[in-house]
Design a protein around this motif. Structure first.
Motif, PDB file in Angstrom:
ATOM      1  N   ALA A   1     -49.027  43.742 -83.440  1.00 36.36           N
ATOM      2  CA  ALA A   1     -50.230  43.700 -83.048  1.00 36.36           C
ATOM      3  C   ALA A   1     -51.196  42.707 -83.492  1.00 36.36           C
ATOM      4  O   ALA A   1     -52.156  42.071 -83.130  1.00 36.36           O
ATOM      5  CB  ALA A   1     -50.893  44.919 -82.937  1.00 36.36           C
ATOM      6  N   LEU A   2     -50.938  42.367 -84.844  1.00 39.99           N
ATOM      7  CA  LEU A   2     -51.806  41.358 -85.778  1.00 39.99           C
ATOM      8  C   LEU A   2     -51.029  39.972 -85.445  1.00 39.99           C
ATOM      9  O   LEU A   2     -49.951  39.788 -85.267  1.00 39.99           O
ATOM     10  CB  LEU A   2     -51.873  41.702 -86.969  1.00 39.99           C
ATOM     11  CG  LEU A   2     -52.453  42.952 -87.440  1.00 39.99           C
ATOM     12  CD1 LEU A   2     -52.134  43.281 -89.065  1.00 39.99           C
ATOM     13  CD2 LEU A   2     -53.963  42.899 -87.128  1.00 39.99           C
ATOM     14  N   ASP A   3     -52.149  39.022 -85.261  1.00 40.63           N
ATOM     15  CA  ASP A   3     -51.707  37.570 -85.020  1.00 40.63           C
ATOM     16  C   ASP A   3     -51.196  37.029 -86.342  1.00 40.63           C
ATOM     17  O   ASP A   3     -51.908  37.050 -87.313  1.00 40.63           O
ATOM     18  CB  ASP A   3     -52.912  36.791 -84.665  1.00 40.63           C
ATOM     19  CG  ASP A   3     -52.562  35.291 -84.158  1.00 40.63           C
ATOM     20  OD1 ASP A   3     -51.497  34.657 -84.678  1.00 40.63           O
ATOM     21  OD2 ASP A   3     -53.423  34.668 -83.437  1.00 40.63           O
ATOM     22  N   PRO A   4     -49.792  36.554 -86.608  1.00 44.33           N
ATOM     23  CA  PRO A   4     -49.247  36.318 -87.730  1.00 44.33           C
ATOM     24  C   PRO A   4     -49.918  35.025 -88.384  1.00 44.33           C
ATOM     25  O   PRO A   4     -49.872  34.713 -89.457  1.00 44.33           O
ATOM     26  CB  PRO A   4     -47.796  36.209 -87.310  1.00 44.33           C
ATOM     27  CG  PRO A   4     -47.821  35.814 -85.852  1.00 44.33           C
ATOM     28  CD  PRO A   4     -49.012  36.668 -85.375  1.00 44.33           C
ATOM     29  N   LEU A   5     -50.449  34.104 -87.441  1.00 35.19           N
ATOM     30  CA  LEU A   5     -51.095  32.836 -87.768  1.00 35.19           C
ATOM     31  C   LEU A   5     -52.495  32.869 -88.247  1.00 35.19           C
ATOM     32  O   LEU A   5     -53.177  32.118 -88.810  1.00 35.19           O
ATOM     33  CB  LEU A   5     -50.893  31.634 -86.720  1.00 35.19           C
ATOM     34  CG  LEU A   5     -49.498  31.674 -86.111  1.00 35.19           C
ATOM     35  CD1 LEU A   5     -49.377  30.600 -84.936  1.00 35.19           C
ATOM     36  CD2 LEU A   5     -48.585  31.138 -87.186  1.00 35.19           C
ATOM     37  N   GLN A   6     -53.254  34.007 -88.027  1.00 36.33           N
ATOM     38  CA  GLN A   6     -54.630  34.087 -88.419  1.00 36.33           C
ATOM     39  C   GLN A   6     -54.615  34.641 -89.838  1.00 36.33           C
ATOM     40  O   GLN A   6     -54.316  35.807 -90.001  1.00 36.33           O
ATOM     41  CB  GLN A   6     -55.264  34.765 -87.323  1.00 36.33           C
ATOM     42  CG  GLN A   6     -55.425  34.455 -85.945  1.00 36.33           C
ATOM     43  CD  GLN A   6     -56.376  33.105 -85.971  1.00 36.33           C
ATOM     44  OE1 GLN A   6     -57.216  33.165 -86.846  1.00 36.33           O
ATOM     45  NE2 GLN A   6     -56.304  32.375 -84.952  1.00 36.33           N
ATOM     46  N   PRO A   7     -55.710  34.279 -90.368  1.00 38.29           N
ATOM     47  CA  PRO A   7     -56.123  35.072 -91.612  1.00 38.29           C
ATOM     48  C   PRO A   7     -56.691  36.396 -91.503  1.00 38.29           C
ATOM     49  O   PRO A   7     -57.211  36.425 -90.235  1.00 38.29           O
ATOM     50  CB  PRO A   7     -56.974  34.083 -92.472  1.00 38.29           C
ATOM     51  CG  PRO A   7     -57.497  33.164 -91.533  1.00 38.29           C
ATOM     52  CD  PRO A   7     -56.329  33.145 -90.510  1.00 38.29           C
TER      53      PRO A   7
END
Length: 329
Positions: free
Chosen positions: A102-108
């Motif tokens: 669910a979390l964007d792997p590219l976003q801090p």
């Protein structure tokens, strides 16, 4: 007197299949008021997560929802995407089952947590970063200030779950839907996360819909439970009562299959025979008929109506008596 924050009537979710449309959710009714907690329990494939996705307006493109979902008096079934986006993340939020996907792997982390604030409140990057830190501190993420620029893969499962909760709580939603929020976490982390969610419900008056197959977790975390099987609710009532003295044979099977402290070493756990049918393969009548030890021919005649089994409790079983045991038919 104000009505419930969330009111669902006759919710059905249809999915396409090689044999034509099949119903994954079949006529769900529920009410949830501000500051109250409700749990959905059942085996995988019973319709719990599909119900949650319908409430969030996040069903697959080919799925079709019918019936009524009213949130604070506003009908959500058929609501256009733009209007739904104005609610989602701001007034209704969801903690998804698997944070790693669910979390964007590219976003801090700070961008993930503050995204609802930037969308719904127009915060600039500096203000959003500061608010993200406040939220991560609120969910007790260790070393939050040092982790603002970290990516999801740099965190443990419990830490990722805290990030998910922080993002869901960013705009102070009135309704939080938590789908298996403690999956794969150890017992200590489970208690911490559920205590955190419970505190937020108490402090802010937020309503909570908790989805899980963990009966002990439900007994500790919600006031009321609804047991789902075959895309419908087969039993509902106060959580402590339903789980201490289950009425429906399916609920009895779930409760009986729990591991128990003090059991004889090597003793086999009770099991429910068979498995959840595939979508579209529900038996005629009661969806549990093919796995039920109480079944009689009349069980297959049609979907059983809810039967009262005590104060503010009901179960869909024609065999029940007031003593919660099968009658002699």
């Amino acid at each position: 007197m104000a009505g419930p924050l969330l009111q669902v009537r006759g919710l059905r979710v249809s999915l396409p299949s090689a044999r034509g449309p099949v119903d994954a959710v079949r006529g769900i009714d529920l009410d949830l008021a501000r500051g109250r907690t409700l749990g959905l329990i059942g085996e995988s494939g019973c319709g719990k997560s599909m119900t949650a996705l319908a409430l969030m307006g996040l069903l697959p493109d080919a799925a079709r929802a019918s019936g009524s979902i009213r949130f604070d008096g506003q009908e959500l079934v058929g609501l256009d995407d733009a209007a739904m986006c104005r609610l989602r993340g701001r007034r209704i939020a969801m903690v998804f089952q698997e944070p790693m996907t669910a979390l964007d792997p590219l976003q801090p982390l700070w961008r993930t947590v503050s995204q609802p604030l930037r969308i719904h409140r127009g915060l600039d990057a500096r203000s959003a970063r500061a608010e993200a830190l406040r939220l991560l501190d609120r969910v007790q993420l260790p070393q939050a200030a040092q982790r603002l620029d970290a990516r999801p893969h740099q965190l443990s499962g419990g830490q990722r779950q805290r990030v998910m909760i922080a993002a869901a709580l960013a705009c102070g939603p009135e309704l939080l839907i938590a789908d298996e929020p403690t999956t794969a976490l150890d017992a200590t982390l489970q208690r911490e996360i559920l205590a955190l969610i419970g505190t937020l419900v108490t402090d802010s008056g937020m309503a909570l819909l908790l989805i899980s197959h963990d009966l002990d977790l439900m007994a500790r975390s919600v006031e009321r439970v609804m047991v789902m099987y075959g895309g419908t609710v087969v039993e509902e009532g106060p959580g402590a009562q339903v789980l201490a003295a289950p009425a429906h044979p399916y609920t009895r099977g779930l409760v009986g299959a729990r591991p128990r402290l003090g059991a004889t070493r090597g003793a086999r756990l009770a099991t429910i025979p068979g498995r959840v049918p595939a979508l579209g393969d529900w038996p005629a009548g009661c969806p549990f008929a093919d796995r039920c030890g109480w079944v009689v021919d009349a069980c297959r005649a049609g979907m059983p109506a809810p039967v009262g089994v005590g104060a503010d409790r009901a179960a869909r079983c024609i065999r029940l008596t007031s003593a919660h045991t099968p009658d002699s038919r």
